[in-house]
Structures are given as C-alpha cells and as structure tokens.
Design a protein around this motif. Structure first.
Motif, short mmCIF file in Angstrom:
data_model
loop_
_atom_site.label_atom_id
_atom_site.label_comp_id
_atom_site.label_asym_id
_atom_site.label_seq_id
_atom_site.Cartn_x
_atom_site.Cartn_y
_atom_site.Cartn_z
N MET A 54 0.86 -1.18 0.00
CA MET A 54 0.00 0.00 0.00
C MET A 54 0.90 1.23 0.00
SD MET A 54 -2.94 1.07 2.79
CE MET A 54 -2.18 0.09 4.03
N THR A 55 0.62 2.14 -0.92
CA THR A 55 1.39 3.38 -0.97
C THR A 55 0.49 4.52 -1.42
OG1 THR A 55 3.40 4.39 -1.83
CG2 THR A 55 2.17 3.00 -3.35
N ASP A 56 0.79 5.73 -0.98
CA ASP A 56 -0.02 6.86 -1.43
C ASP A 56 0.16 7.03 -2.93
OD1 ASP A 56 2.10 9.05 -1.96
OD2 ASP A 56 2.55 8.45 0.10
N VAL A 57 -0.79 7.68 -3.57
CA VAL A 57 -0.83 7.74 -5.03
C VAL A 57 0.33 8.51 -5.66
CG1 VAL A 57 -3.32 7.36 -5.21
CG2 VAL A 57 -2.43 9.70 -4.97
N CYS A 92 -5.26 10.63 1.41
CA CYS A 92 -6.39 9.71 1.55
C CYS A 92 -6.37 8.66 0.43
CB CYS A 92 -7.71 10.47 1.51
SG CYS A 92 -8.08 11.35 3.05
N GLN A 93 -5.85 9.02 -0.73
CA GLN A 93 -5.84 8.13 -1.90
C GLN A 93 -4.59 7.23 -1.86
OE1 GLN A 93 -8.29 8.13 -4.37
NE2 GLN A 93 -9.38 9.55 -3.06
N PHE A 94 -4.82 5.91 -1.91
CA PHE A 94 -3.73 4.94 -1.86
C PHE A 94 -3.89 3.90 -2.96
CE2 PHE A 94 -3.37 6.82 2.22
CZ PHE A 94 -2.06 6.62 2.63
N ARG A 109 -6.08 0.95 -7.69
CA ARG A 109 -5.49 2.29 -7.69
C ARG A 109 -6.48 3.31 -7.14
NH1 ARG A 109 -0.01 1.99 -9.12
NH2 ARG A 109 0.21 0.17 -10.42
N GLY A 110 -5.96 4.26 -6.38
CA GLY A 110 -6.76 5.39 -5.92
C GLY A 110 -7.85 5.05 -4.93
N ARG A 128 -12.26 -5.59 -4.44
CA ARG A 128 -12.99 -4.34 -4.57
C ARG A 128 -13.04 -3.60 -3.23
NH1 ARG A 128 -16.68 -8.45 -4.67
NH2 ARG A 128 -18.33 -8.31 -3.11
N ALA A 129 -12.97 -2.30 -3.33
CA ALA A 129 -13.04 -1.44 -2.14
C ALA A 129 -14.51 -1.25 -1.76
CB ALA A 129 -12.39 -0.11 -2.43
#
Length: 130
Positions: A54-57, A92-94, A109-110, A128-129
């Motif tokens: 997991m990493t920020d965008v 907030c976006q990862f 993504r995102g 899926r988120a």
C-alpha cells in the motif's frame, strides 16, 4: 504458522470483527487530522494472501510488504495501516497490491482510505473497495 501465532491471529481477527460492529469507522483509530487511514483486507478466495502493498498515489514503487511475516488465510481478514510517514503526509488516496500464494496479484489504484474500510478479495483477479 505455529499454534500460538495461529491462535493469536484468530483471536485478533475475532476481536477486530466484533469491535468493527460496535465502533463506527469515524471514531476508530483516526490520525491527527481526524481521518481514518486503514483498510481491512478481507480474503474471500480459496487461497492465502501472501503479501499486501500500500502506498499513497504520489509515491512510485510499492515499498515493503505491509503483512510482514503474516498472511491472510481464506475466510480471514486483517487490518492494515499505512506507514507513519504516509499517514503524516495527509493522503487519503492509496494504491494497493494483493499477492496470493499462487503468485497472482491484483492491483487497486486510488482507493480512498478516508472513506473506505474494506478491500474485499473474491478471486485472484478481483478485489474491490467497500
């Protein structure tokens, strides 16, 4: 996994499941800015999840496996938190990458961690988120 590690993982999963039902996400583990930045990785496949990144965008590369020595077996879930540095940057976006025991992987993504609490994997090609 040793019996002790398996028992602790099961107990932790049960505790997280029961606390998730009683604690609203907005009040559960928030950062200094009041946002929650964590995700429950839910494994509804027949395979073990071996790695999770997991990493920020705005960061290139995946960094370290956020599961460390742990895995997420079929039917289990685990709460994963970004690194302190990532949380302190205020994103907030990862982007996320799930790697299964058969080496198949799924990338999302995102994903907005400030409004999403679960990443549900239903197959080795679909997470899926929610």
């Amino acid at each position: 996994m040793t019996f002790k590690a398996t028992f602790l993982a099961a107990a932790t999963a049960a505790l997280l499941a029961s606390s998730a039902a009683t604690i609203a996400p907005a009040t559960a583990q928030t950062d200094r800015d009041g946002q929650q930045r964590w995700i429950n990785v839910v494994n509804r496949t027949n395979l073990t999840i071996r790695e999770f990144y997991m990493t920020d965008v705005d960061t290139r590369g995946w960094g370290d496996d956020r599961l460390g020595d742990s895995t997420i077996d079929s039917g289990e879930s685990m709460r994963v938190v970004p690194t302190r540095r990532q949380r302190d940057r205020g994103y907030c976006q990862f982007d996320m990458k799930v790697v299964f025991e058969n080496d198949r992987s799924v990338e999302r993504r995102g994903v907005n961690l400030c409004s999403t609490t679960n990443l549900v994997c239903v197959s080795t090609s679909s997470c899926r988120a929610q």
